[in-house]
Motif scaffolding. Structure first.
Motif, PDB file in Angstrom:
ATOM      1  N   LYS A  64       2.111  10.227   7.706  1.00 16.34           N
ATOM      2  CA  LYS A  64       2.345  11.349   8.619  1.00 16.34           C
ATOM      3  C   LYS A  64       3.433  12.245   8.056  1.00 16.34           C
ATOM      4  O   LYS A  64       4.491  11.768   7.652  1.00 16.34           O
ATOM      5  N   VAL A  65       3.184  13.543   8.058  1.00 14.51           N
ATOM      6  CA  VAL A  65       4.107  14.512   7.464  1.00 14.51           C
ATOM      7  C   VAL A  65       4.851  15.258   8.569  1.00 14.51           C
ATOM      8  O   VAL A  65       4.239  15.759   9.520  1.00 14.51           O
TER       9      VAL A  65
ATOM     10  N   GLN B  88      10.821  17.960   4.045  1.00 11.25           N
ATOM     11  CA  GLN B  88       9.533  17.352   4.388  1.00 11.25           C
ATOM     12  C   GLN B  88       9.642  15.843   4.280  1.00 11.25           C
ATOM     13  O   GLN B  88       9.978  15.317   3.222  1.00 11.25           O
ATOM     14  N   LEU B  89       9.358  15.177   5.386  1.00 13.26           N
ATOM     15  CA  LEU B  89       9.389  13.714   5.430  1.00 13.26           C
ATOM     16  C   LEU B  89       7.973  13.197   5.616  1.00 13.26           C
ATOM     17  O   LEU B  89       7.299  13.557   6.582  1.00 13.26           O
ATOM     18  N   THR B  90       7.526  12.354   4.685  1.00 15.59           N
ATOM     19  CA  THR B  90       6.220  11.704   4.787  1.00 15.59           C
ATOM     20  C   THR B  90       6.455  10.240   5.117  1.00 15.59           C
ATOM     21  O   THR B  90       7.113   9.525   4.354  1.00 15.59           O
ATOM     22  N   SER B  91       5.940   9.791   6.249  1.00 17.67           N
ATOM     23  CA  SER B  91       6.197   8.439   6.723  1.00 17.67           C
ATOM     24  C   SER B  91       5.402   7.419   5.922  1.00 17.67           C
ATOM     25  O   SER B  91       4.563   7.758   5.086  1.00 17.67           O
TER      26      SER B  91
ATOM     27  N   TRP C 259       0.832  -1.204   0.000  1.00 20.81           N
ATOM     28  CA  TRP C 259       0.000   0.000   0.000  1.00 20.81           C
ATOM     29  C   TRP C 259       0.867   1.255   0.000  1.00 20.81           C
ATOM     30  O   TRP C 259       0.601   2.211  -0.725  1.00 20.81           O
ATOM     31  N   SER C 260       1.930   1.239   0.817  1.00 20.60           N
ATOM     32  CA  SER C 260       2.816   2.403   0.868  1.00 20.60           C
ATOM     33  C   SER C 260       3.625   2.542  -0.417  1.00 20.60           C
ATOM     34  O   SER C 260       3.888   3.667  -0.870  1.00 20.60           O
TER      35      SER C 260
ATOM     36  N   LEU D  84       5.375   5.990  -0.665  1.00 21.46           N
ATOM     37  CA  LEU D  84       5.782   6.332   0.695  1.00 21.46           C
ATOM     38  C   LEU D  84       6.722   5.266   1.238  1.00 21.46           C
ATOM     39  O   LEU D  84       6.637   4.103   0.846  1.00 21.46           O
ATOM     40  N   PRO D  85       7.626   5.637   2.143  1.00 26.21           N
ATOM     41  CA  PRO D  85       7.883   6.990   2.650  1.00 26.21           C
ATOM     42  C   PRO D  85       8.529   7.850   1.578  1.00 26.21           C
ATOM     43  O   PRO D  85       9.082   7.343   0.602  1.00 26.21           O
TER      44      PRO D  85
END
Length: 212
Positions: free
Chosen positions: A105-106, A98-101, A81-82, A87-88
């Protein structure tokens, strides 16, 4: 791994990085999926027999197989799914990181709020797990740590990524001795936590041996 290493070397901005998982991660997810399907098949076999309500032993076995199967299956599904969502993801632009897990989560770092960032390493992790360490300019503000492990595999790659982030930040002051001391205290706490985990695990092993 970097999506495009040449962009890092030329310090081009903006730059977006996504994980490139090694083969053994996909192999482990495949084996986990197989075990999950076997557990779910065992649960369905118990349900098909039709004796679930009248046989407590079978009922417990079916419930256990169902729970274990769904639990194991959640990990490969989360990874797929990620991966579909990309993602990440780590995005670096002028003045911002900017880090998107993997869960979406940002976490945003405005580099003007921090001293010059540095490369550190997570203590409570297996293997090489680099991280970006940022000390705030405002006294008492929270230290910021961004995991870089999904995007780099070696120290030279991590150093190149930190160099790119420093380029995005522009001229920033070096951390003051007081600020560096905060980083050292953070690292000491992590080492203390790791030591406590090891001692507790050893003590539990000794108790299990004594109870046999």
């Amino acid at each position: 791994m970097f999506d495009d290493r040449s962009r890092v070397k030329r310090l081009h901005l903006p730059a977006t990085f996504r994980p490139r998982y090694p083969w053994f991660v996909w192999f482990a997810m495949g084996m986990m999926s197989l075990l999950a399907l076997l557990s779910l098949w065992a649960a369905s076999w118990g349900l098909v027999r039709g004796s679930l309500p009248s046989d407590p032993g079978l009922r417990d076995g079916v419930v256990t197989s169902l729970v274990v199967g769904l639990f194991l299956l959640s990990f490969p599904l989360l990874l797929l799914w990620s991966a579909v969502r990309g993602l990440p993801r780590l995005h670096v632009d002028h003045g911002i990181v900017q880090l998107t897990s993997i869960l979406g989560k940002v976490q945003v770092l405005r580099l003007s709020d921090y001293a010059e960032v540095s490369l550190g390493e997570t203590v409570l992790a297996r293997g090489y797990q680099p991280r970006l360490e940022a000390v705030p300019m405002t006294p008492g503000a929270k230290l910021q740590m961004l995991a870089l492990g999904p995007f780099v595999k070696t120290r030279p790659e991590a150093e190149a990524l930190v160099a790119l982030i420093r380029h995005a930040a522009g001229e920033r002051p070096k951390p003051l001795p007081v600020q560096e001391a905060r980083l050292h205290r953070q690292n000491r706490r992590e080492w203390v936590a790791l030591t406590a985990i090891i001692i507790c695990a050893f003590a539990l092993l000794v108790l299990l041996r004594m109870s046999e």
